[in-house]
Motif scaffolding. Sequence first.
Motif, mmCIF file in Angstrom:
data_model
loop_
_atom_site.group_PDB
_atom_site.id
_atom_site.type_symbol
_atom_site.label_atom_id
_atom_site.label_comp_id
_atom_site.label_asym_id
_atom_site.label_seq_id
_atom_site.Cartn_x
_atom_site.Cartn_y
_atom_site.Cartn_z
ATOM 1 N N ASP A 120 0.834 -1.206 0.000
ATOM 2 C CA ASP A 120 0.000 0.000 0.000
ATOM 3 C C ASP A 120 0.862 1.246 0.000
ATOM 4 O OD1 ASP A 120 -2.317 -1.543 0.130
ATOM 5 O OD2 ASP A 120 -2.220 -1.647 2.332
ATOM 6 N N LEU A 121 0.454 2.210 -0.817
ATOM 7 C CA LEU A 121 1.153 3.489 -0.825
ATOM 8 C C LEU A 121 0.913 4.229 0.488
ATOM 9 C CD1 LEU A 121 0.473 4.871 -4.415
ATOM 10 C CD2 LEU A 121 2.676 4.221 -3.473
ATOM 11 N N PRO A 122 1.945 4.811 1.080
ATOM 12 C CA PRO A 122 1.732 5.613 2.296
ATOM 13 C C PRO A 122 1.068 6.938 1.942
ATOM 14 C CG PRO A 122 4.021 5.762 1.593
ATOM 15 C CD PRO A 122 3.357 4.764 0.677
ATOM 16 N N MET A 123 0.180 7.407 2.800
ATOM 17 C CA MET A 123 -0.526 8.662 2.540
ATOM 18 C C MET A 123 0.247 9.877 3.009
ATOM 19 S SD MET A 123 -3.118 7.866 0.844
ATOM 20 C CE MET A 123 -3.820 9.522 0.840
ATOM 21 N N TRP A 124 1.141 9.688 4.007
ATOM 22 C CA TRP A 124 1.770 10.865 4.594
ATOM 23 C C TRP A 124 2.624 11.669 3.607
ATOM 24 C CZ3 TRP A 124 7.006 11.326 4.609
ATOM 25 C CH2 TRP A 124 7.783 10.160 4.512
ATOM 26 N N PRO A 125 3.317 11.054 2.625
ATOM 27 C CA PRO A 125 4.042 11.921 1.686
ATOM 28 C C PRO A 125 3.116 12.832 0.882
ATOM 29 C CG PRO A 125 4.863 9.674 1.561
ATOM 30 C CD PRO A 125 3.601 9.632 2.352
ATOM 31 N N PHE A 126 1.959 12.315 0.480
ATOM 32 C CA PHE A 126 1.026 13.112 -0.299
ATOM 33 C C PHE A 126 0.424 14.239 0.538
ATOM 34 C CE2 PHE A 126 1.184 8.943 -2.280
ATOM 35 C CZ PHE A 126 1.318 9.248 -3.626
ATOM 36 N N VAL A 127 0.035 13.898 1.790
ATOM 37 C CA VAL A 127 -0.533 14.918 2.678
ATOM 38 C C VAL A 127 0.514 15.973 3.007
ATOM 39 C CG1 VAL A 127 -1.555 15.329 4.949
ATOM 40 C CG2 VAL A 127 -2.212 13.299 3.636
ATOM 41 N N SER A 128 1.742 15.534 3.276
ATOM 42 C CA SER A 128 2.808 16.486 3.610
ATOM 43 C C SER A 128 3.098 17.430 2.445
ATOM 44 C CB SER A 128 4.079 15.725 4.005
ATOM 45 O OG SER A 128 3.852 14.899 5.118
ATOM 46 N N VAL A 129 3.168 16.879 1.245
ATOM 47 C CA VAL A 129 3.430 17.715 0.066
ATOM 48 C C VAL A 129 2.280 18.691 -0.160
ATOM 49 C CG1 VAL A 129 3.630 17.657 -2.445
ATOM 50 C CG2 VAL A 129 4.973 16.089 -1.049
ATOM 51 N N TRP A 130 1.038 18.216 0.051
ATOM 52 C CA TRP A 130 -0.123 19.094 -0.111
ATOM 53 C C TRP A 130 -0.055 20.268 0.869
ATOM 54 C CZ3 TRP A 130 -4.289 19.429 -3.359
ATOM 55 C CH2 TRP A 130 -5.324 20.275 -2.963
ATOM 56 N N LEU A 131 0.238 19.990 2.135
ATOM 57 C CA LEU A 131 0.318 21.054 3.137
ATOM 58 C C LEU A 131 1.468 22.009 2.835
ATOM 59 C CD1 LEU A 131 -0.371 18.964 6.383
ATOM 60 C CD2 LEU A 131 -1.941 20.512 5.199
ATOM 61 N N LEU A 132 2.614 21.463 2.449
ATOM 62 C CA LEU A 132 3.770 22.303 2.137
ATOM 63 C C LEU A 132 3.484 23.191 0.935
ATOM 64 C CD1 LEU A 132 6.727 23.098 2.568
ATOM 65 C CD2 LEU A 132 7.385 21.152 1.119
ATOM 66 N N ALA A 133 2.900 22.621 -0.124
ATOM 67 C CA ALA A 133 2.590 23.407 -1.325
ATOM 68 C C ALA A 133 1.532 24.467 -1.020
ATOM 69 C CB ALA A 133 2.118 22.482 -2.444
ATOM 70 N N SER A 134 0.554 24.135 -0.172
ATOM 71 C CA SER A 134 -0.472 25.113 0.195
ATOM 72 C C SER A 134 0.144 26.290 0.931
ATOM 73 C CB SER A 134 -1.542 24.458 1.076
ATOM 74 O OG SER A 134 -2.178 23.401 0.403
ATOM 75 N N ALA A 135 0.974 25.992 1.927
ATOM 76 C CA ALA A 135 1.610 27.064 2.690
ATOM 77 C C ALA A 135 2.518 27.903 1.801
ATOM 78 C CB ALA A 135 2.402 26.459 3.848
ATOM 79 N N MET A 136 3.264 27.238 0.920
ATOM 80 C CA MET A 136 4.162 27.960 0.028
ATOM 81 C C MET A 136 3.380 28.837 -0.945
ATOM 82 S SD MET A 136 7.044 26.354 -2.536
ATOM 83 C CE MET A 136 7.842 25.547 -1.146
ATOM 84 N N GLY A 137 2.277 28.288 -1.494
ATOM 85 C CA GLY A 137 1.488 29.060 -2.449
ATOM 86 C C GLY A 137 0.871 30.296 -1.828
ATOM 87 N N ILE A 138 0.331 30.138 -0.617
ATOM 88 C CA ILE A 138 -0.281 31.291 0.057
ATOM 89 C C ILE A 138 0.783 32.328 0.414
ATOM 90 C CG2 ILE A 138 -1.488 31.999 2.157
ATOM 91 C CD1 ILE A 138 -2.961 29.312 2.046
ATOM 92 N N ARG A 139 1.940 31.851 0.870
ATOM 93 C CA ARG A 139 3.022 32.769 1.226
ATOM 94 C C ARG A 139 3.551 33.512 0.003
ATOM 95 N NH1 ARG A 139 5.188 35.913 5.162
ATOM 96 N NH2 ARG A 139 7.421 36.233 4.784
ATOM 97 N N LEU A 140 3.824 32.788 -1.065
ATOM 98 C CA LEU A 140 4.377 33.420 -2.265
ATOM 99 C C LEU A 140 3.354 34.311 -2.971
ATOM 100 C CD1 LEU A 140 6.387 30.429 -3.787
ATOM 101 C CD2 LEU A 140 7.324 32.474 -2.686
ATOM 102 N N GLY A 141 2.054 34.048 -2.734
ATOM 103 C CA GLY A 141 1.016 34.831 -3.401
ATOM 104 C C GLY A 141 0.616 36.096 -2.668
#
Length: 384
Positions: free
Chosen positions: A253-274
């Motif tokens: 089974d694929l682990p979910m935490w890498p996907f969730v972590s990347v989603w949170l990191l990209a969200s924070a980065m997008g809001i910060r850079l925007g």
Amino acid sequence: MVKRHFRYSASILKTGQLLGALGALMAFMLGSLLLLELPNLSEMNPAQIYRDDRGNVHFELQILAIVSLIGALVAAANRKVKVTLDSETLSIKIPKLTGLGLMGLTTGEHRIPLHTIRKIELTPVTGFRNMAQAIQQSRLSLVTDSKTYLLQPYNFLRVGGPDHRMGLAGAFGKPKARVETMISEAPLVRALSEAAIEAHVTSTPVDRTGPLAKHFNLLKHRGMVVQLSLLAGLGLYALTDYLLLTNYLILGDLPMWPFVSVWLLASAMGIRLGRGAPGAEKLGVAAMLCIVAVAATYPGIQRYTLIVSPEPAPVAYKMTETAHFEHSSYPAIDQRSSNIEEYWQSLEPGTDVVFPVHKPALGFALVDMSPVYEKSRAFYRARK
């Protein structure tokens, strides 16, 4: 006055040219599939036209099917859009399922007495670089005693009349000087200006680049430039590594935490850079960054496993039934839906088959199926 009927077209291109463009796009996608996925024609198995080496339907065909289904649904809904004009009344029937309401346009059923129309307002949009965008964003407003109705002026064709729409060359021409003339001469606009005698027609050009842009240039905002660069880089990586890793099969089974972590990191980065950009652009670009980043995570964690475990270990699996393999220390390998069924049937149940397995690094193992596919190709060549 004879009733005049108008039908809606989502496209501003003539039917022949639209079908030609769609046909060229489909031919390009199918051609790419043939060049990238199929072996030498002399070794071709007909199933390989629509299935990959693991027996799955090609990703390009899945996308093509989804796009075709959406296009068919939109076309069916658009066929129900009707506008009828006689000497006394303008009747509008636009189902909400067409999605025109999402663009702020009028939907529903309306009967508008012509004597109540006080003004016919045209709003040509001239800020776009090509005619197609300018025409689609231009608007026709019918101002009555109690309500204003908003329509696309160019997209209605008179039933039984000539096709007034443009060709491909015109669609990509510069709209600055032509868009106002083109929408004022559209069949629906001309018919309304002749029928609604008490109304006067006005035209007010607007110079903008879209309903949400408000003259905001993404390329002049440093944070947006960084996000767009990340979008391009991650998208290119996801596509490239996905194609390079098609011979690898995930076990477990694929682990979910890498996907969730990347989603949170990209969200924070997008809001910060925007920060400092308008809300629509900030949220839109951040959302796209999240989607592309999560898509790139899938081949990324596979690549990480190959980096941590570069040398595969030979693992002998027992074939418990045709195309189904089991091992006491690894998850089962199920190839019953693959397109090399005859090859698997040539092996006796109970046979040991050695698979090169890269040991788990993130909870799942990777199996390199290249040796199996090579043996299957040799098997089919020997049968000829």
